[in-house]
Design an enzyme around this catalytic site. Sequence first.
Site, PDB file in Angstrom:
ATOM      1  N   LYS A 123      47.625  30.083  47.780  1.00 37.70           N
ATOM      2  CA  LYS A 123      48.185  30.404  46.503  1.00 37.70           C
ATOM      3  C   LYS A 123      48.128  31.905  46.191  1.00 37.70           C
ATOM      4  O   LYS A 123      48.762  32.329  45.138  1.00 37.70           O
ATOM      5  CB  LYS A 123      47.338  29.527  45.385  1.00 37.70           C
ATOM      6  CG  LYS A 123      47.220  27.892  45.439  1.00 37.70           C
ATOM      7  CD  LYS A 123      46.342  27.446  44.722  1.00 37.70           C
ATOM      8  CE  LYS A 123      46.589  25.765  45.019  1.00 37.70           C
ATOM      9  NZ  LYS A 123      45.364  24.945  44.321  1.00 37.70           N
ATOM     10  N   LEU A 124      46.979  32.531  46.582  1.00 38.67           N
ATOM     11  CA  LEU A 124      46.763  33.876  46.474  1.00 38.67           C
ATOM     12  C   LEU A 124      46.348  34.437  47.442  1.00 38.67           C
ATOM     13  O   LEU A 124      45.893  34.176  48.720  1.00 38.67           O
ATOM     14  CB  LEU A 124      45.163  34.050  45.508  1.00 38.67           C
ATOM     15  CG  LEU A 124      44.936  35.227  44.666  1.00 38.67           C
ATOM     16  CD1 LEU A 124      45.784  35.214  43.550  1.00 38.67           C
ATOM     17  CD2 LEU A 124      43.561  34.944  44.279  1.00 38.67           C
TER      18      LEU A 124
END
Lengths: 358, 358, 358, 358
Positions: free
Chosen positions: D293-294
Amino acid sequence: MKTKSRFLRAPVEPFVVLPDAAAGDLLARMERISFQGRNLAIARRIWEKMLGDDCTIFFGMAGALSAGGLRMIVAYLIAHRYIDCLVSTGANLYHDLHETRGRHHYLGSPREDDAALQAEHIDRVYDTYAREDEFCDNDEWIAAFALTLEPRPHTSREFIYKLGEYLWKATGQEGILTAAYKANVPIFCPAIADSSIGMGLSQARHREPTAGQIDVIGDIVESANLVIRHPRTASVVLGGGTPKNFINQASVQAEFFDDRIGGHRYALQIVTDVPHFGGASGSSLEEARSWGKLATDAEQVTVQSDATIALPLLVSALAGSARDTMARRKPMQFDVSGPTMAANGRPFPHARFEARQR
Amino acid sequence: MKTKSRFLRAPVEPFVVLPDAAAGDLLARMERISFQGRNLAIARRIWEKMLGDDCTIFFGMAGALSAGGLRMIVAYLIAHRYIDCLVSTGANLYHDLHETRGRHHYLGSPREDDAALQAEHIDRVYDTYAREDEFCDNDEWIAAFALTLEPRPHTSREFIYKLGEYLWKATGQEGILTAAYKANVPIFCPAIADSSIGMGLSQARHREPTAGQIDVIGDIVESANLVIRHPRTASVVLGGGTPKNFINQASVQAEFFDDRIGGHRYALQIVTDVPHFGGASGSSLEEARSWGKLATDAEQVTVQSDATIALPLLVSALAGSARDTMARRKPMQFDVSGPTMAANGRPFPHARFEARQR
Amino acid sequence: MKTKSRFLRAPVEPFVVLPDAAAGDLLARMERISFQGRNLAIARRIWEKMLGDDCTIFFGMAGALSAGGLRMIVAYLIAHRYIDCLVSTGANLYHDLHETRGRHHYLGSPREDDAALQAEHIDRVYDTYAREDEFCDNDEWIAAFALTLEPRPHTSREFIYKLGEYLWKATGQEGILTAAYKANVPIFCPAIADSSIGMGLSQARHREPTAGQIDVIGDIVESANLVIRHPRTASVVLGGGTPKNFINQASVQAEFFDDRIGGHRYALQIVTDVPHFGGASGSSLEEARSWGKLATDAEQVTVQSDATIALPLLVSALAGSARDTMARRKPMQFDVSGPTMAANGRPFPHARFEARQR
Amino acid sequence: MKTKSRFLRAPVEPFVVLPDAAAGDLLARMERISFQGRNLAIARRIWEKMLGDDCTIFFGMAGALSAGGLRMIVAYLIAHRYIDCLVSTGANLYHDLHETRGRHHYLGSPREDDAALQAEHIDRVYDTYAREDEFCDNDEWIAAFALTLEPRPHTSREFIYKLGEYLWKATGQEGILTAAYKANVPIFCPAIADSSIGMGLSQARHREPTAGQIDVIGDIVESANLVIRHPRTASVVLGGGTPKNFINQASVQAEFFDDRIGGHRYALQIVTDVPHFGGASGSSLEEARSWGKLATDAEQVTVQSDATIALPLLVSALAGSARDTMARRKPMQFDVSGPTMAANGRPFPHARFEARQR
């Protein structure tokens, strides 16, 4: 020196250690201590009262509690009708599906190097791991299932019923989705678009533009009609999020159409969030009264605890002490298999609130 | 699809409901779930290891846990030597004394009108009440006791031993103070001046200027000597505050004088505070390693839970599963009755650290 | 549709962005929003009222706020007499001494490998580091100072005054201890035995058995006499712990000897702990009323925030808006240099409460 | 004594009080203190970097922050394009609509008698009140609006755009919805069924069975296409809930179809929830890396604070210091008015992911 006070009625009774005491006994003795231990003990009594009263019991479940090992407790509550309607995040249903399909979550560490996990395509949920390739495979499995459905809108309730049916036929394994399928217990998933189930549906859409239609507004109508049909309701909530609010919303929306509705008669929540930042997840049951979400004379308790500690103890105790009550309980019988839901043989009106004249 | 990963070794095993399961069984099955439920189960295993190893087990206790109904659990831990040394706030000892003297705390509500309580001289601790006149009477009782002591400084350890003796002789009742007196288990109360016991001592001083001398610096020397005498130590902490820090300080101070000291070998804490605001109460056991408070290879676990839920379950389970271990355990025998403390018959040096050459 | 309600008096006014607004303006506009932002704005108003009223303002400080960069704010509050008496943990005073002696704390990470830090003898406080060798050197410096004192008991108040004097003469640097020395503001440290200052004192004791005598019971007498002398008091507390409780205890102990005492007239606390686990750190100001720690009509506010966010904004705003009030304020003048303390030239009785007839 | 360590690079610099300092200066000096104050200062720097980089900035907003007084800050961020896409709970949009329609929320008390509020039909959100009759009127207004739409599914993004347009034409007032309408900034509301906007839609359905069709699965497709179109993304999140997860899901879903996607390049979250209970709201940005996600090298910070304290200070400072950066920023221009969304003039594919070959 000893004048009587109305405030001083029952003394705290210190908890006495009995080696290997049973769950029910633990909670019985925790009723006379303080703080959250007392609240957990009260939660058992309130749930027993719900079960002994003629109530529809809504059960809300947020967090990552399926991945965290609580899914078979929820399946038990459904199968034995300790609850009548489940409202869940998509994540909890997805992780249930994952394990029902024979995959696993794994014991991990909250302090692992996340770059190392990322390199091996392992997804972390605090101290719990899962394989990303298995998640991708689930998504495609859900997409494939969604493509078998008629190309029309389904409420999340209808969609999830059919998903449970499909899953049961494919696996024959126990879990939340399959228990609800077999017991005809409705599951609402109002934020399904914010979950991997939603991702699976969007992948169905990618292949077929008419696929993956979820009628979440229809869910509002159905959940309110569930309250209107039988205004005596109760609420058991783990965590906050959309499940907590949706259960209260059903009551508020029902009241808009039927002024006999007066909020839940019983409420218990097991939460870790707090009221003072103003969010719904941590909001108090007192506050819920101002909205009419809760009857002003409702019996209620908030237990400030991680559900992974509180729920195993609470349900183990309840399953022992509520045996007689459960033998007498006659829960509402649902048909949740089609676009129109029915309760005790009477269908709900389609796409409109079952309003009284007002 | 299934390649092996070192990260994926043990699957989460969903908790299965067994009606009225016993405490030990509950925790055994919680070892395979996630989040704080798993941590509580790990806490039991780590405590069992402490008991099976040749460790001095320090037990820290903050909060209002005596008033809240946990005092007889702590008395049990002392009497059966699940712990070897207690470090407590004054409040926990004071509320123990209050009940041992036959008075009560009362079940109350966190939402009562505090002005109404104040008007009736009832003191509130969250959801628990007590009578202010009984507290004033305790203070005077403590003052009267303090006036019976020799007019010289006492460490909190010596003072509390004598207080327990006086209390036992006056009441013959069980509790923390009386259990510690009978088992010769040392209790340190480093922040005694911040408690009603301290208030009682100050009232003794008011009557007699030489009364109420507490040598809290002597407590530092004694607690460090306890570690130096037997460098294998373990730490069990409820809440944070001065007990948590004092137990770690003993290890750090001991290391200053004896480089064999390497921090606690085992540590478990049951806390509700969090690390990210920088306070000691919420500080992590990882952080404790940087200071040498904890051995870098120590087995440790933090359980984020209210102790009023966690401790009854944990100790009920431990008291069942550790039976054999306890039968073999040979805890250090203390003499804590005088100005100079002794362990296994050998007195500690007076007023100085038992330092090795360095 | 618009009937009036007594509950609906002042609307929320949305905060409007003004680029680079000043602290005072930020808080002025936050008074009309909700949740903790509003509470922080109210905190400024209440502190202004304390300053404009004829109050003795107690200031409590727990946590690791000196190491965390707030010590010069506290020094400012002392030097400019925004506060009249400081109650602190030993840690905050010790970390202040550390920096006043020219050493530093360092910006670190909460996710560093603590074994690596331990190997380099670096101590971690969440995201902040310090050198262990410098801490050991401080301890010995404190021990050396303690050996210069007369071999008699000192209250923590007298000891810390002399420590501040010694530190000022050695360094000429600003900080909490030196500001309090110069302003003759009393500092109480009731849990001094649970801190590195206590460790330094114990090392003095190790060298000289008559050294390191701290009379913490005397601190109770003095702090209560401070209230008895001027019963109009206020409380500003950062965090909980012993400082919060000791400030309230002073009021409760004073009331025992003088029934004019009715609890603090104003109270503000900036905390991160919560009430529902029963601990004193998180206890509400409402609860404090039941004990008489707080006047039933006191103006009070709890701000649920990390002090490292709240205090810089709050004090920057207050220092602007309270200028006129401060020009008029005539704080009590103390002599805290000897065994007997004096206020406005009148010494306190020695070793006894300044009780009225009752 | 002073050997160098790679861990000890930058000292903590105590915050020095400057009366009435400006927001930008406050945060500049808070960069060198510790704990959450430092994190808030870092948040400003990271947001500045997002603005100076060629990023699509997603902004998530949970809680009751519109009712709580932060809606005009969000409107400012939209109008001045500090953000490029808003993901919100329905509640925040609904409460914005309420005030844009000229109604109010009111300053209240968290300790009011909720039965009394209920009797006057006043709804409480912690310390904030609203009139239930006005809420019912809003619901009907939304229903009336929904009945003006074509009877076909609308994504929440399209529906909310049209709602903002309708609201602007009806009121001409500033707010979140109207600012987004005027700036053509997309708003997604994945859990719209769990809000009063959803209730309004269900009331439209009640009147007209083809009304109130929201295509939340289409929202997933669009949000992922937004990432695929410009894979450089950033995330600013207040609270958790569905907004936080939906923003991350967009990135994960996009990566499924385009392996150039590597997660957000920058992330900042202002939260009060904690990681250790396993819920998504409190999940750490480290954990987000394991999921992709990051980006593993993303610059990120978590600020543990109530947004009602942190956001006014943060945005006031940012609006001052980012002026030059903003003058250079060329945000993506959207057309969000119809069923098919466009970015910089190029429409997104309809109902399918804009996938690369893989």
